[in-house]
Design an enzyme around this catalytic site. Structure first.
Site, short mmCIF file in Angstrom:
data_model
loop_
_atom_site.label_atom_id
_atom_site.label_comp_id
_atom_site.label_asym_id
_atom_site.label_seq_id
_atom_site.Cartn_x
_atom_site.Cartn_y
_atom_site.Cartn_z
N GLU A 37 12.17 13.00 0.90
CA GLU A 37 11.11 12.40 0.08
C GLU A 37 9.72 12.85 0.52
OE1 GLU A 37 10.81 10.60 -2.55
OE2 GLU A 37 8.76 9.83 -2.38
N LYS B 174 3.83 29.72 5.58
CA LYS B 174 2.94 29.39 4.46
C LYS B 174 1.48 29.40 4.90
CE LYS B 174 5.87 26.81 1.41
NZ LYS B 174 5.32 27.49 0.22
N SER C 140 13.31 6.59 -13.10
CA SER C 140 12.21 7.33 -13.73
C SER C 140 12.03 8.69 -13.08
CB SER C 140 10.93 6.51 -13.63
OG SER C 140 9.81 7.32 -13.82
N SER C 141 12.02 8.74 -11.73
CA SER C 141 11.79 10.06 -11.10
C SER C 141 12.97 10.98 -11.30
CB SER C 141 11.48 9.98 -9.60
OG SER C 141 11.33 8.72 -9.15
N TRP D 58 7.50 -0.60 3.99
CA TRP D 58 8.05 0.10 2.80
C TRP D 58 9.44 0.63 3.10
CZ3 TRP D 58 9.36 5.26 1.59
CH2 TRP D 58 9.17 6.20 2.60
N HIS E 85 13.39 11.53 4.49
CA HIS E 85 12.75 12.76 4.93
C HIS E 85 12.60 13.78 3.81
CE1 HIS E 85 10.40 14.66 7.84
NE2 HIS E 85 10.86 15.78 7.37
N HIS F 86 14.91 12.01 13.23
CA HIS F 86 13.70 12.03 14.07
C HIS F 86 12.81 10.83 13.77
CE1 HIS F 86 11.59 14.79 10.91
NE2 HIS F 86 11.32 13.54 10.66
N HIS F 87 13.12 10.09 12.71
CA HIS F 87 12.42 8.83 12.47
C HIS F 87 13.00 7.70 13.31
CE1 HIS F 87 10.21 10.29 8.88
NE2 HIS F 87 11.27 11.07 8.75
N HIS G 119 0.85 -1.20 0.00
CA HIS G 119 0.00 0.00 0.00
C HIS G 119 0.88 1.25 0.00
CE1 HIS G 119 -2.99 2.97 1.20
NE2 HIS G 119 -2.29 3.25 2.29
N SER H 24 -1.41 27.28 -3.56
CA SER H 24 -1.07 28.70 -3.72
C SER H 24 -1.59 29.26 -5.04
CB SER H 24 0.46 28.88 -3.67
OG SER H 24 0.96 28.39 -2.46
N ASP I 147 7.20 23.22 -24.96
CA ASP I 147 7.15 21.83 -24.50
C ASP I 147 8.16 21.69 -23.37
OD1 ASP I 147 7.09 18.91 -24.28
OD2 ASP I 147 6.15 18.93 -26.24
N TYR J 27 8.96 15.63 1.75
CA TYR J 27 8.75 16.99 1.28
C TYR J 27 8.62 17.03 -0.23
CZ TYR J 27 9.74 18.35 6.06
OH TYR J 27 9.70 18.47 7.42
N ARG K 61 1.32 0.04 14.97
CA ARG K 61 0.99 -0.04 13.55
C ARG K 61 1.51 -1.35 12.99
NH1 ARG K 61 5.55 3.86 10.78
NH2 ARG K 61 4.51 3.20 8.88
N THR L 285 6.85 26.46 7.55
CA THR L 285 5.52 25.92 7.24
C THR L 285 4.45 26.84 7.80
OG1 THR L 285 6.56 23.77 7.54
CG2 THR L 285 4.20 23.79 7.22
#
Lengths: 195, 528
Positions: B258, B334, B172-173, B145, B256, B305-306, B80, B271, B109, B260, B453, B331
């Site tokens: 990622e 924003k 790809s990315s 994951w 991390h 922090h993870h 998932h 925005s 283009d 963001y 979890r 943040t």
């Protein structure tokens, strides 16, 4: 702006970006030694030396006592008996001590073990100095062999004042028969959860 | 440039003049076609990943092992996450960038049209590898994951497929983001200075740099897993002198930034939408740009922090705790700018605006639980509980996914030339927003009460909240079929959209006809 200059600008920018990509791929690998270096310099995270320390009898503070605890664990529940002769002892920083670990390979085949040390709390790791240890090399065992292995250590007197108890933990990894790294991989397969 | 010859044939024509048939989609280098492909792929993966979420919520509907094998449950939680992150959200955002960045900066283009095609077609290849593992003996990846060793090394046949799928998706990315960065830096219309770019373009520029910086690190981490497993290295194997915690450091150095990568383009979409329906310019444009850059910078120094529970030294815990709490500052800038944009605006509440406002409110909920998780002492209690699950679903579902939906409703008339069904859109919004809160809000309580979890069973005292959460989950899941129906209906017909579409909308894309022609801005517009 003509197509040609645009194309040139693309080539130069994209080349740089591709180089950054490869650089960052390498940086991922560089992180492995970098972490060790940083932990070593800062003394963070209790990196334990795998090299014999030189012992020189210096000044000893006979009034200071540190409790040292010993923990022995066998990884992955392999068939071994592995335990220290004493669970804890009081030591004076600067004095040399030896502790033996009784170790038995209870399986009926020859094998090799690697024992990995760890010290808690991490800030004490640099001051826990081993002059001799079975953890410095791989330890071959014959089937059913029993032997005592010893570690000789001293606590560096510069150990900070906050620390009164230090735990030395050993984890025994069974590397399998001989030097064969492909030892019985089937055994480690995670089985689909059967109910 | 490969599209030059193309333009010679089509340049005179303002209307749809696309090639026909399957080869159009296989060989296309047109940014609009590829945007459509990316977004369609993202939508498909959204439903595949969503089906997996339905399995998870069905199993957790009641305590006990009810529906699926616990090992299959673990495959579902793992897949998932992988499908939603790499299959749904990232391609959907890349698709939006493909469609919108050239028309927002006045470019004909993307900079590298053929790379663009290749980057897209790698995605189905990667997902065939990944999803095929579900049909293999031993099943799919089931170690989470995050792929922590040593557990992930015990996967069996799925392991190499997982690694190579991650490699392909990463390539790809990276290609996609190099293309986007090159387009933004090299192909802006005359007069379109950096500080005149729409915020969606800005956020994607920064996201592109983040991806180029961290996707290769992930590739390195999984390569080390691969060589540990098959080539006798010991990067993460304690018996050989390695350290499994090392993987977590390298993974989260990627992981991390990622998260963001997943949220910054969403900031850009919101925005764009809030000023349109408030009929006021965006409040604090330049502070928005600097805040985005600050968030991107901070993302590189907060990864541990993870990992507060792995036994970090005190100095490390303090550093990562304070650095993480610092993220709340840009943040917060924003959030306040979005609120100030709406303040005393002449607001109207069409579907894109509803989703954007819900984004601001619900993303803030997720942001606040993030600050709670940043506190190292209390994280010891929250770590790996449903509180974390609630946190990242608030920022990813009611954050990013809501922003993507807002963006789709907002630009759909420009893409199709038809207005979507506003009544159905509002239904979709209200059913989604209510059900998603029924789904995720109780998970805060479950986590604080100690439910871990990634576990298929739970203690009896968690039963009520889990049942409520599952009901919310089913309603949210099925209400997304309405979203698909609205899109299909809009593509097939509907009220003709004007070129301006929304009377308060600003930007180059609204100067194009609706639907936007297959080739646009062959002559660069002049931006004053």
């Amino acid at each position: 702006m003509s197509d040609e200059t645009t194309s040139k600008r693309h080539t130069s920018l994209v080349t740089k970006l591709v180089l950054v990509t490869f650089g960052m791929f390498g940086f991922g690998f560089a992180l492995v030694p970098l972490y060790d270096v940083i932990c070593d310099i800062t003394g963070l995270n209790g990196v334990v030396d795998l090299q014999a320390a030189d012992y020189e009898r210096g000044e000893v503070d006979p009034d200071r006592k540190i409790t040292v605890e010993f923990v022995a664990t066998v990884n992955d529940n392999r068939p071994w008996d592995f335990k220290p002769e004493v669970r804890r002892m009081e030591v004076t920083p600067g004095e040399l001590y030896t502790v033996t670990f009784e170790t038995t390979n209870t399986q009926d085949e020859d094998t090799v073990s690697q024992i990995v040390p760890s010290v808690a709390p991490g800030r004490a790791a640099r001051d826990f100095r081993k002059t001799e240890c079975f953890c410095f090399t791989e330890q071959p065992f014959e089937a059913g062999e029993n032997r005592d292995m010893s570690v000789t250590f001293f606590i560096d007197p510069r150990l900070d004042d906050r620390t009164n108890t230090v735990t030395l933990s050993y984890t025994l990894f069974d590397l399998g028969a001989g030097d064969d790294p492909d030892f019985d991989p089937e055994d480690a397969q995670l089985h689909a959860g059967s109910r | 440039m490969s599209s030059t010859t193309h333009e010679a044939h089509h340049g005179h024509d303002d209307h749809h003049h696309a090639p026909y048939g399957i080869t159009r989609w296989l060989f296309t280098t047109n940014h609009k076609d590829l945007g459509v492909l990316y977004m369609t792929f993202g939508l498909l993966m959204f439903f595949i990943g969503g089906a997996m979420a339905m399995v998870i919520r069905a199993e957790l509907f009641q305590p006990g092992y009810n529906l699926v094998d616990p090992y299959f449950f673990n495959q579902m939680t793992t897949m998932h996450a992988l499908v939603m992150i790499f299959g749904a959200v990232m391609p959907a955002l890349t698709g939006l960038a493909n469609w919108l960045v050239p028309v927002q900066i006045g470019a004909p283009d993307m900079a590298l049209p053929r790379v663009n095609n290749w980057a897209f077609w790698l995605l189905p290849a990667g997902f065939v590898l990944l999803l095929a593992t579900l049909f293999m003996p031993g099943g799919g990846p089931a170690a989470g994951w995050t792929m922590y060793p040593p557990l992930v090394l015990q996967l069996g046949d799925a392991f190499p497929f997982l690694i190579f799928a991650v490699h392909i998706l990463g390539i790809s990315s990276i290609m996609g983001s190099i293309n986007i960065v090159a387009t933004i830096l090299n192909m802006r219309a005359p007069g379109m200075t950096l500080m005149k770019m729409p915020l969606f373009v800005w956020t994607w520029l920064i996201t592109g740099f983040l991806m180029i910086a961290v996707m290769p690190v992930l590739a390195g981490a999984v390569t080390m897993l691969l060589t540990d497993q098959y080539f006798g290295t010991s990067f993460f194997d304690a018996a050989g002198g390695g350290d499994p915690v090392m993987f977590q450091h390298i993974f989260w150095f990627f992981g991390h930034p990622e998260v963001y990568i997943l949220i910054l383009p969403a900031f850009g979409i919101v925005s764009a939408i809030l000023p349109t329906f408030s009929r006021k310019p965006l409040f604090g444009y330049s502070s928005m740009v600097y805040a985005t850059a600050a968030i991107a910078f901070l993302s590189f120094i907060v990864w541990a922090h993870h990992m507060f529970t792995v036994g970090l030294p005190l100095a490390g815990q303090l550093f990562f705790m304070f650095a993480t709490m610092l993220v709340a500052v840009p943040t917060g800038v924003k959030i306040f700018n979005w609120m100030a944009t709406m303040w005393r605006g002449s607001m109207s509440f069409e579907t894109p605006m509803l989703f954007a406002i819900a984004f601001v409110i619900l993303f803030t909920v997720g942001g606040l639980s993030g600050v709670m998780l940043a506190l190292a002492p209390v994280d010891l209690q929250y770590h790996d509980t449903y509180f974390v699950v609630a946190h990242f679903h608030y920022v990813l579902v009611t954050g990013t996914v809501f922003a993507i939906m807002a963006g789709v409703y907002y630009w759909l008339p420009k893409w199709t030339g038809h207005m979507y069904d506003e009544r159905l859109g509002k239904w979709h919004f209200w059913v989604s927003t209510i059900s998603v809160n029924v789904l995720f809000f109780p998970q805060h309580f479950l986590g604080l009460a100690g439910m871990p979890r990634r576990i298929p069973d739970y203690a009896l005292q968690f039963a009520e909240f889990n049942m409520i959460s599952s009901i919310g989950g089913f309603v949210f899941g099925f209400s997304q079929l309405l979203f698909v129906w609205i899109i299909i209906k809009c593509v097939r017909g509907g009220e003709k959209a004007s070129d301006q579409v929304w009377d308060g909308a600003q930007g180059l894309e609204w100067t194009l006809p609706s639907p936007a022609p297959y080739h646009s801005f062959e002559t660069p517009p002049v931006v004053r």
